[in-house]
Design an enzyme around this catalytic site. Structure first.
Site, PDB file in Angstrom:
ATOM      1  CD  GLU A 141      -5.982  -4.041   9.720  1.00 35.73           C
ATOM      2  OE1 GLU A 141      -5.928  -4.932   8.864  1.00 35.73           O
ATOM      3  OE2 GLU A 141      -5.123  -3.171   9.847  1.00 35.73           O
ATOM      4  CG  ASP A 158      -5.072  -3.821   5.201  1.00 31.99           C
ATOM      5  OD1 ASP A 158      -6.229  -4.000   4.767  1.00 31.99           O
ATOM      6  OD2 ASP A 158      -4.669  -2.748   5.679  1.00 31.99           O
ATOM      7  CG  ASP A 165      -0.375  -4.248   5.185  1.00 30.80           C
ATOM      8  OD1 ASP A 165      -0.971  -4.969   6.024  1.00 30.80           O
ATOM      9  OD2 ASP A 165      -0.505  -3.017   5.133  1.00 30.80           O
ATOM     10  CG  ASP A 193       0.918  -2.480   9.916  1.00 33.87           C
ATOM     11  OD1 ASP A 193       1.934  -2.912  10.508  1.00 33.87           O
ATOM     12  OD2 ASP A 193       0.741  -1.279   9.615  1.00 33.87           O
TER      13      ASP A 193
END
Ligand code: 0RA
Length: 675
Positions: A445, A518, A520, A522
């Site tokens: 990403e 990531d 997290d 997102d």
């Protein structure tokens, strides 16, 4: 008696020897050798020794009770996960016979429990579940359990026999009176065999629910003593209930259509065929198929028979009733698959399983059986329900129009699409080795993380494909839109596998496809979008275990010059504990943000939280996430197609409320994406 207790402590090899010396007959030795083979190579018998293999033990025992129910003698099956780590399965069937076995002379129960492949020898039922995929029999469960015992209620008595690692601990003995009949089995998986011993009740529930949908006459109860769970699975509506369950959260365009009959072959064979389907407002196709209660994830002749009959019957109906105006549009199979959810269950006497995972039905005669029954019954149904017929045809016309429009626009924009051309996408940083099995591709990403990954990788065998912007949610997009999406085209061309009918897993250019995003929220969203795509358009890659998820660390800890990485909070705390112990004194802990203020002049442990992959430099990314020597990657697997399909609809579909509820209920699950 003394010998019995001794046996408990001895490994199987010496048990065989002891028996040899003790004058046991040759049969006993053969039995022990058989069970020893199971213990030496458990994976050959139950697939693997991970969580999956562990749960396979339960399936194996339950399948025998299901067979007894299908033979018409049992109705209730109760599975209990006990607080002591054991599992028990109880049914109200006839009870396994305990009297002397006609050939072996010892108790039939002991033969069933302790002889490899003794399962259905003395009674042939037409479509035994246990004759299917692994179908190794309860003796394998016994061999792989440190302790097991069986209680049989039969002829007004209760009988019991105990075993350890497959070896009987004494004869079958009478332990009481019984008013009813049935079989009870309790087993303790062997810690010497399995990597994990913890049964996951959700995983057990997935299979039990599926069995209850497929066998409407059976009542299955799951109890978990560890958390008080007590669920009953009983679906009198069978496949109709199954399709309704799978499509929960979508808007159904009609009631499920049920087609069922027994196909009689020229050779006198009988093939029961049950098919149920409906259309919903999504663009995806979900087909769940079963042969003798076994989930055929690779499909096969029963599925192709259904598809061809569906296309042919609906097309004939449209023509006959003049439902397609003008003759510009030709409805294809693809048009009839948009928004289709189907469950297919057939019973086949001697199923031939093929394919990568041996879950693809190969029997040619089953194809004509399903085709013939779907043709006849669907034609009759449409005659009696014209409004539903019209609804289906109208939906297929919309799909065809979208398909044709998209093709035209594609052809206009460029004569040769990237999908058809063999040129690799420009942003792919390919690896230099050309043997796919040795290579891996990271789908990353964001451009900045992509940049770090390109510099940090081992370019001989690691390729990087950076993705820009949000990945398309394929759960909400029509096929043409999916194919027009730039990022998705890049994935197709980079992997080299081709699309739809042309899909060919042997053309896969990498041995591992690793999704890197990531740690997290997102990143989790992007992973889910990518998995939704792979689930819907590259399902065989998931089945073949080619899809992985990278595990970047969450924290970096620094003490003096030494650096450590932690992948979760527990690991972070463990490292802190270790440093404190080693350096003796109490250590102040300061967070990464405070590092600048402290200007590096501190004896404390510095902890910084990685917010994203982009924060790591190429060397860090290599060390923590990409280096095959030190990294961890999660392999994506699908245990239950029905559950996975529902999961993606919940996560990625139109309705917001079920998604919010799901995420709240399964925060952990969603984070790990262990589908
Ligand atoms: C063969 C014959 C009979 C019962 C069974 C198998 C049987 C096996 C299992 C395994 C789990 N539960 C089971 N229940 C029954 C009995 C034949 C007879 O009574 O005549």
């Amino acid at each position: 008696m003394a010998q019995e207790t001794e046996l408990l402590e001895m490994p199987l090899e010496s048990v065989a020897q002891a028996n040899d010396n003790g004058g046991y007959n040759e049969d006993t030795i053969k039995v022990l050798e058989g069970l020893e083979a199971v213990r030496k190579r458990p994976a050959m018998y139950i697939g693997d020794i991970s969580e999956r293999g562990l749960h396979h033990l339960i399936n194996e025992v339950v399948d025998n009770s299901i067979d007894e129910a299908l033979a018409g003698y049992a109705r209730n099956i109760t599975i209990s996960l006990h607080a002591d780590g054991s599992c028990s399965v109880q049914d109200d069937g006839r009870g396994i016979p305990v009297g002397p076995h006609p050939v072996k002379k010892i108790s039939t129960l002991e033969v069933v429990m302790c002889t490899l492949h003794a399962g259905g020898k003395f009674e042939k039922s037409a479509y035994k579940v246990s004759g299917g995929l692994h179908g190794v029999g309860v003796s394998c469960v016994n061999a792989l359990s440190v302790n097991m015992h069986t209680e049989i209620r039969r002829d007004g008595k209760v009988y019991r026999q105990d075993y350890s690692r497959g070896v009987p601990q004494g004869n079958v003995r009478e332990i009481g009176e019984a008013k009813s009949t049935g079989t009870f089995q309790r087993f303790y998986p062997d810690p010497e065999i399995f990597k994990t011993l913890e049964f996951k009740s959700d995983r057990v529930a997935d299979r039990l629910r599926e069995l209850a949908f497929l066998n409407p006459q059976i009542v299955i109860r799951l109890r978990d003593e560890r958390d008080g769970r007590d669920d009953v699975y009983h679906y009198p509506g069978g496949l109709v209930d199954f399709v309704t369950y799978v499509d929960e959260g979508k808007i159904a365009l009609m009631k499920p259509i049920m087609l069922a009959s027994v196909f009689k072959g020229d050779d006198g064979s009988e093939t029961p065929v049950d098919v149920c389907f409906q259309y919903n407002n999504s663009y995806n196709e979900t087909v769940l198929s079963y042969v003798n209660n076994i989930n055929t994830i690779e499909g096969g002749t029963h599925v192709s028979g259904f598809r061809s009959a569906l296309t042919r019957t609906l097309n004939a109906y449209a023509t006959k009733n003049n439902l397609v105006k003008g003759d510009k549009i030709q409805l294809t199979g693809e048009d009839f698959r948009e928004g289709l959810t189907a469950a297919i269950s057939v019973k086949v006497g001697e199923p031939q399983f093929e394919g990568q995972t041996k879950t693809k039905l190969g029997n040619g005669e089953t194809e004509s059986a399903v085709r013939s029954i779907v043709n006849d019954q669907l034609t009759a149904f449409l005659e009696q329900n014209p409004p539903i017929g019209k609804k289906i045809i109208d939906k297929a016309i919309l799909a065809a129009e979208a398909r044709i429009a998209a093709r035209k626009s594609r052809e206009m924009v460029r004569r040769k699409s990237a999908l058809e051309s063999s040129a690799l996408p420009g942003k792919l940083a390919d690896c230099s080795i050309s043997t796919p099995e040795d290579c891996e591709i990271f789908i990353v990403e964001g451009d900045s993380a992509g940049g770090s990954a390109k510099q940090g990788r081992d370019r001989r065998f690691q390729a990087i494909l950076p993705l820009r912007g949000k990945v398309l949610n394929v759960q909400k997009a029509r096929l043409p839109k999916v194919l027009e999406n730039e990022e998705i085209r890049c994935i197709f061309t980079a992997l080299g596998v081709g699309f739809g009918e042309d899909f060919d897993i042997t053309k896969l250019r990498y041995g591992k496809v690793i999704l890197m995003a990531d740690a997290d929220v997102d990143g989790s969203h992007i992973r889910t979008l990518l998995l939704t795509f792979f689930f819907n358009y590259m399902h065989p890659l998931i089945e073949a275990g080619k899809i992985y998820i990278a595990q970047p660390p969450l924290y970096k800890l620094k003490k003096g010059k030494k650096e450590f990485y932690a992948y979760n909070d527990a690991e972070r705390d463990e490292i802190i504990g270790r440093i404190k112990k080693e350096s003796g004194a109490n250590v102040e802990i300061i967070s990464g943000e405070e590092v600048a203020a402290a200007n590096g002049n501190t004896s404390g442990i510095l902890i910084s939280r990685f917010k994203g992959l982009g924060e790591m430099n190429p060397e860090q990314l290599w060390q923590t996430t990409m280096n095959t020597e030190t990294r961890t990657i999660l392999q994506v697997s699908i245990e239950s197609a029905a559950t996975a399909s529902k999961l993606f609809e919940t996560l990625m579909g139109d309705q917001v409320e079920p998604r919010r509820e799901f995420i709240e209920r399964n925060a952990q699950y969603v984070k790990n994406l262990d589908i």
